[in-house]
Enzyme design. Structure first.
Site, PDB file in Angstrom:
ATOM      1  N   ARG A  97     -35.995  11.019 -13.339  1.00 34.37           N
ATOM      2  CA  ARG A  97     -36.889  11.392 -14.431  1.00 34.37           C
ATOM      3  C   ARG A  97     -38.183  10.615 -14.230  1.00 34.37           C
ATOM      4  NH1 ARG A  97     -31.809  10.192 -16.790  1.00 34.37           N
ATOM      5  NH2 ARG A  97     -30.794  12.007 -17.761  1.00 34.37           N
TER       6      ARG A  97
ATOM      7  N   LYS B 171     -31.270   6.818 -19.197  1.00 35.56           N
ATOM      8  CA  LYS B 171     -31.207   6.947 -20.645  1.00 35.56           C
ATOM      9  C   LYS B 171     -30.106   6.057 -21.212  1.00 35.56           C
ATOM     10  CE  LYS B 171     -33.101  11.589 -21.384  1.00 35.56           C
ATOM     11  NZ  LYS B 171     -32.812  12.930 -21.952  1.00 35.56           N
TER      12      LYS B 171
ATOM     13  N   HIS C 106     -41.157  17.241 -14.264  1.00 35.49           N
ATOM     14  CA  HIS C 106     -39.717  17.405 -14.501  1.00 35.49           C
ATOM     15  C   HIS C 106     -39.148  18.567 -13.694  1.00 35.49           C
ATOM     16  CE1 HIS C 106     -36.345  15.865 -16.748  1.00 35.49           C
ATOM     17  NE2 HIS C 106     -35.954  17.083 -17.046  1.00 35.49           N
TER      18      HIS C 106
ATOM     19  N   ARG D 133     -37.500  17.431 -10.573  1.00 36.55           N
ATOM     20  CA  ARG D 133     -36.105  16.984 -10.751  1.00 36.55           C
ATOM     21  C   ARG D 133     -35.163  18.180 -10.805  1.00 36.55           C
ATOM     22  NH1 ARG D 133     -32.520  13.108 -13.348  1.00 36.55           N
ATOM     23  NH2 ARG D 133     -31.486  14.011 -15.180  1.00 36.55           N
TER      24      ARG D 133
ATOM     25  N   HIS E 289     -26.471  12.309 -15.879  1.00 31.05           N
ATOM     26  CA  HIS E 289     -26.105  13.072 -17.074  1.00 31.05           C
ATOM     27  C   HIS E 289     -24.873  12.461 -17.724  1.00 31.05           C
ATOM     28  CE1 HIS E 289     -28.219  17.012 -15.643  1.00 31.05           C
ATOM     29  NE2 HIS E 289     -29.047  16.191 -16.268  1.00 31.05           N
TER      30      HIS E 289
ATOM     31  N   TYR F 180     -27.093  24.053 -13.894  1.00 32.29           N
ATOM     32  CA  TYR F 180     -27.684  24.327 -12.586  1.00 32.29           C
ATOM     33  C   TYR F 180     -26.876  25.342 -11.784  1.00 32.29           C
ATOM     34  CZ  TYR F 180     -30.898  20.561 -13.560  1.00 32.29           C
ATOM     35  OH  TYR F 180     -31.877  19.788 -14.137  1.00 32.29           O
TER      36      TYR F 180
END
Length: 304
Positions: free
Chosen positions: A159, A182, A250, A253, A276, A285
């Site tokens: 990110r 994150k 983004h 990515r 994730h 995806y």
């Protein structure tokens, strides 16, 4: 004189207390905290006008589904779309749940939002974009910096916030780099030789000292590099190259994930690489790859 911290705390607006809770206890990102606090402030401002009284945690326990419908209607009058309304409702629900942990929350069904698929760009477009950004830089070291940042997004799947907070302590580089993602979760990401070379070239050219505990990537005046500068450079480059508006940092990515999956990458491994928390975030995806295959089929098959 000793100050009662509980009394001081109770005088703070609920939105500020919630933001502190999200940052300190839930370890949410700065961007999430800012967005959720803003939603809480908008809700309390609306209720202040609607009810004609100051909102505190006790008052928030009286919020009903009808109040939330009125709030969303008010926000829609200001041009709020379905996707934004769904995010707003999710944020204020979390705020109300925090404010009144023992109270039953008002039930209100959010607007239906069709989840869009990520829009990757082709490898050639990704490289062309990064090259154009680097070539347009005002100084060679800035070009080397932007090239390295964009290669981290496309070549390592980071990110933009993760790339820009990499510390100088990652040098000297090895075959992997530890990334803080994150919710303060760390993961180990492999570095392609091209990505390592780009970072090392930037490190050799930057006029600013590289310190172990400060961001590796610096702005033109020596401060931490802002993601706004990278987004602006990408926006200008895509205009020069004639690429679509969805060509953002983004999107690089997204391209990293889609291209790996298309070459047979394991879904669980890809989840780890992307950082994730849920496999469902990675599974999207597979839909992107299937959609790409159908596009190729329709454009190439004589009977399609």
């Amino acid at each position: 004189m000793q100050v009662d911290t509980d009394i001081v705390t109770e005088t703070l607006p609920p939105s500020m207390l919630w933001a502190t809770h999200l940052e300190r206890d839930r370890r949410r990102s700065v961007h999430t905290v800012r967005a959720y606090r803003a939603a809480a402030e908008r809700l309390t401002a609306f209720l202040n006008r609607h009810w004609g009284e100051r909102m505190d945690r006790a008052a928030l326990s009286r919020v009903t589904a009808a109040d939330l419908r009125g709030y969303l209607a008010f926000r829609r009058e200001n041009g709020l779309g379905n996707a934004s309304a769904a995010r707003e409702l999710s944020a204020v629900r979390g705020f109300l749940a925090w404010a009144n942990e023992a109270a039953e929350q008002p039930r209100l069904r959010g607007p239906r939002v069709k989840r869009g698929l990520p829009r990757p760009i082709s490898p050639a477009e990704a490289v062309a974009l990064a090259e154009d950004v680097a070539d347009d830089a005002s100084e060679p070291w800035i070009g080397a910096r932007d090239w390295a940042v964009l290669l981290l997004l496309y070549g390592a799947g980071l990110r933009i916030g993760e790339a820009l907070t990499l510390p100088g302590g990652i040098l000297p580089l090895g075959e992997t780099v530890r990334v803080l993602g994150k919710r303060a979760k760390t993961r180990v990401v492999p570095l392609l030789p091209q990505v390592r070379e780009a970072i090392e070239a930037y490190a050799a050219q930057t006029p600013w000292p590289i310190e172990r505990d400060t961001p590796l990537f610096r702005g033109a005046k020596g401060g931490p590099l802002s993601p706004v500068m990278i987004r602006r450079a990408v926006r200008m480059a895509r205009a020069r190259l004639g690429l679509g508006e969805r060509t953002t940092p983004h999107a690089l990515r997204h391209s990293f994930a889609t291209h790996l999956l298309g070459r047979g990458a394991d879904l669980r491994a890809l989840q780890e690489l992307l950082g994730h928390a849920s496999l469902s975030s990675t599974q999207v995806y597979t839909q992107v790859d299937a959609a790409h295959l159908m596009d190729v089929y329709r454009s190439a098959h004589p009977r399609a």
